[in-house]
Write a protein that holds these residues in place. Structure first.
Motif, PDB file in Angstrom:
ATOM      1  N   MET A 171       0.848  -1.179   0.000  1.00  0.00           N
ATOM      2  CA  MET A 171       0.000   0.000   0.000  1.00  0.00           C
ATOM      3  C   MET A 171       0.892   1.242   0.000  1.00  0.00           C
ATOM      4  O   MET A 171       1.876   1.312   0.725  1.00  0.00           O
ATOM      5  CB  MET A 171      -0.877  -0.042   1.253  1.00  0.00           C
ATOM      6  N   LEU A 172       0.531   2.208  -0.800  1.00  0.00           N
ATOM      7  CA  LEU A 172       1.305   3.442  -0.884  1.00  0.00           C
ATOM      8  C   LEU A 172       0.974   4.366   0.281  1.00  0.00           C
ATOM      9  O   LEU A 172      -0.190   4.526   0.654  1.00  0.00           O
ATOM     10  CB  LEU A 172       1.008   4.174  -2.182  1.00  0.00           C
ATOM     11  N   GLY A 173       2.004   5.013   0.807  1.00  0.00           N
ATOM     12  CA  GLY A 173       1.799   6.033   1.829  1.00  0.00           C
ATOM     13  C   GLY A 173       1.408   7.344   1.165  1.00  0.00           C
ATOM     14  O   GLY A 173       1.438   7.484  -0.067  1.00  0.00           O
ATOM     15  N   GLU A 174       1.069   8.329   1.972  1.00  0.00           N
ATOM     16  CA  GLU A 174       0.638   9.627   1.435  1.00  0.00           C
ATOM     17  C   GLU A 174       1.727  10.285   0.595  1.00  0.00           C
ATOM     18  O   GLU A 174       1.450  10.875  -0.441  1.00  0.00           O
ATOM     19  CB  GLU A 174       0.195  10.557   2.564  1.00  0.00           C
ATOM     20  N   ARG A 175       2.978  10.190   1.036  1.00  0.00           N
ATOM     21  CA  ARG A 175       4.081  10.801   0.296  1.00  0.00           C
ATOM     22  C   ARG A 175       4.228  10.148  -1.078  1.00  0.00           C
ATOM     23  O   ARG A 175       4.402  10.831  -2.080  1.00  0.00           O
ATOM     24  CB  ARG A 175       5.381  10.683   1.080  1.00  0.00           C
ATOM     25  N   GLU A 176       4.133   8.819  -1.132  1.00  0.00           N
ATOM     26  CA  GLU A 176       4.265   8.105  -2.405  1.00  0.00           C
ATOM     27  C   GLU A 176       3.094   8.426  -3.333  1.00  0.00           C
ATOM     28  O   GLU A 176       3.270   8.601  -4.530  1.00  0.00           O
ATOM     29  CB  GLU A 176       4.353   6.588  -2.186  1.00  0.00           C
ATOM     30  N   ALA A 202      -5.093  14.887  -8.432  1.00  0.00           N
ATOM     31  CA  ALA A 202      -6.114  13.836  -8.536  1.00  0.00           C
ATOM     32  C   ALA A 202      -5.592  12.692  -9.395  1.00  0.00           C
ATOM     33  O   ALA A 202      -4.776  12.900 -10.293  1.00  0.00           O
ATOM     34  CB  ALA A 202      -7.386  14.412  -9.159  1.00  0.00           C
ATOM     35  N   PHE A 203      -6.072  11.493  -9.073  1.00  0.00           N
ATOM     36  CA  PHE A 203      -5.813  10.314  -9.897  1.00  0.00           C
ATOM     37  C   PHE A 203      -7.039  10.063 -10.762  1.00  0.00           C
ATOM     38  O   PHE A 203      -8.167  10.190 -10.294  1.00  0.00           O
ATOM     39  CB  PHE A 203      -5.643   9.055  -9.030  1.00  0.00           C
ATOM     40  N   SER A 254       1.293  11.180  -3.364  1.00  0.00           N
ATOM     41  CA  SER A 254       1.480  12.546  -3.840  1.00  0.00           C
ATOM     42  C   SER A 254       2.522  12.590  -4.951  1.00  0.00           C
ATOM     43  O   SER A 254       2.335  13.269  -5.974  1.00  0.00           O
ATOM     44  CB  SER A 254       1.902  13.444  -2.679  1.00  0.00           C
ATOM     45  N   SER A 255       3.620  11.863  -4.762  1.00  0.00           N
ATOM     46  CA  SER A 255       4.675  11.820  -5.775  1.00  0.00           C
ATOM     47  C   SER A 255       4.167  11.201  -7.079  1.00  0.00           C
ATOM     48  O   SER A 255       4.461  11.700  -8.168  1.00  0.00           O
ATOM     49  CB  SER A 255       5.861  11.026  -5.235  1.00  0.00           C
ATOM     50  N   LEU A 256       3.390  10.122  -6.965  1.00  0.00           N
ATOM     51  CA  LEU A 256       2.852   9.463  -8.154  1.00  0.00           C
ATOM     52  C   LEU A 256       1.866  10.377  -8.887  1.00  0.00           C
ATOM     53  O   LEU A 256       1.886  10.472 -10.117  1.00  0.00           O
ATOM     54  CB  LEU A 256       2.177   8.147  -7.770  1.00  0.00           C
ATOM     55  N   LYS A 257       1.025  11.094  -8.145  1.00  0.00           N
ATOM     56  CA  LYS A 257       0.088  12.046  -8.759  1.00  0.00           C
ATOM     57  C   LYS A 257       0.845  13.119  -9.543  1.00  0.00           C
ATOM     58  O   LYS A 257       0.479  13.467 -10.662  1.00  0.00           O
ATOM     59  CB  LYS A 257      -0.778  12.729  -7.698  1.00  0.00           C
ATOM     60  N   LYS A 258       1.900  13.651  -8.920  1.00  0.00           N
ATOM     61  CA  LYS A 258       2.676  14.706  -9.581  1.00  0.00           C
ATOM     62  C   LYS A 258       3.388  14.179 -10.817  1.00  0.00           C
ATOM     63  O   LYS A 258       3.442  14.855 -11.845  1.00  0.00           O
ATOM     64  CB  LYS A 258       3.671  15.319  -8.594  1.00  0.00           C
ATOM     65  N   THR A 259       3.931  12.971 -10.739  1.00  0.00           N
ATOM     66  CA  THR A 259       4.595  12.363 -11.898  1.00  0.00           C
ATOM     67  C   THR A 259       3.602  12.167 -13.033  1.00  0.00           C
ATOM     68  O   THR A 259       3.874  12.525 -14.181  1.00  0.00           O
ATOM     69  CB  THR A 259       5.233  11.011 -11.507  1.00  0.00           C
TER      70      THR A 259
END
Length: 131
Positions: free
Chosen positions: A1-6, A51-52, A8-13
């Motif tokens: 499971m992804l944490g909040e930081r991960e 957003a995803f 957020s990083s994935l959303k930005k990427t």
């Protein structure tokens, strides 16, 4: 499971990669949003990394932007198993229209039939005067 930081990083990427692909395709946010069946504001939140998209929307986004899912997510090529999201299809025929015409078409979609008739009469008259 992804944490909040991960997350957020994935959303930005995803947002950066979607924006870069959209610019390469010379599309506006409204063009992409229309093609993937989202409100322009919602698509804008995806590009800003806030957003995803849902899985079906992500699949459509990959096709519209002609990018693989792994590239959109910033993963090494071949990370994801082969699937329909990996295949870049040719752009739809209307992608060849200039941006001004695509915007006009989007505007006309909100018109009623009597407004279309009035606009057509006006345009025909305008064209006759230009001759």
């Amino acid at each position: 499971m992804l944490g909040e930081r991960e997350k957020s990083s994935l959303k930005k990427t995803l947002g950066r990669n979607a924006q870069a692909a959209r610019v390469r395709q010379e599309l506006t946010q409204a063009d992409v949003a229309e093609r993937i069946d989202l409100a322009t504001e919602v698509y804008g939140r995806i590009e800003r990394g806030r957003a995803f998209p849902s899985i079906p929307t992500f699949w459509r986004l990959c096709h519209v932007l002609q990018e693989s899912a792994d590239r959109m997510l910033g993963l090494p090529a071949g990370t994801l198993p082969p699937g329909p999201w990996q295949v870049a299809e040719p752009p739809p025929p209307y992608a060849e229209h200039p941006p001004e015409l695509r915007r006009l078409i989007r505007t006309l979609q909100g018109f009623e039939p009597d407004e279309w008739r009035a606009l057509r009469k006006f345009l025909v008259s305008l064209k006759r005067q230009a001759r």
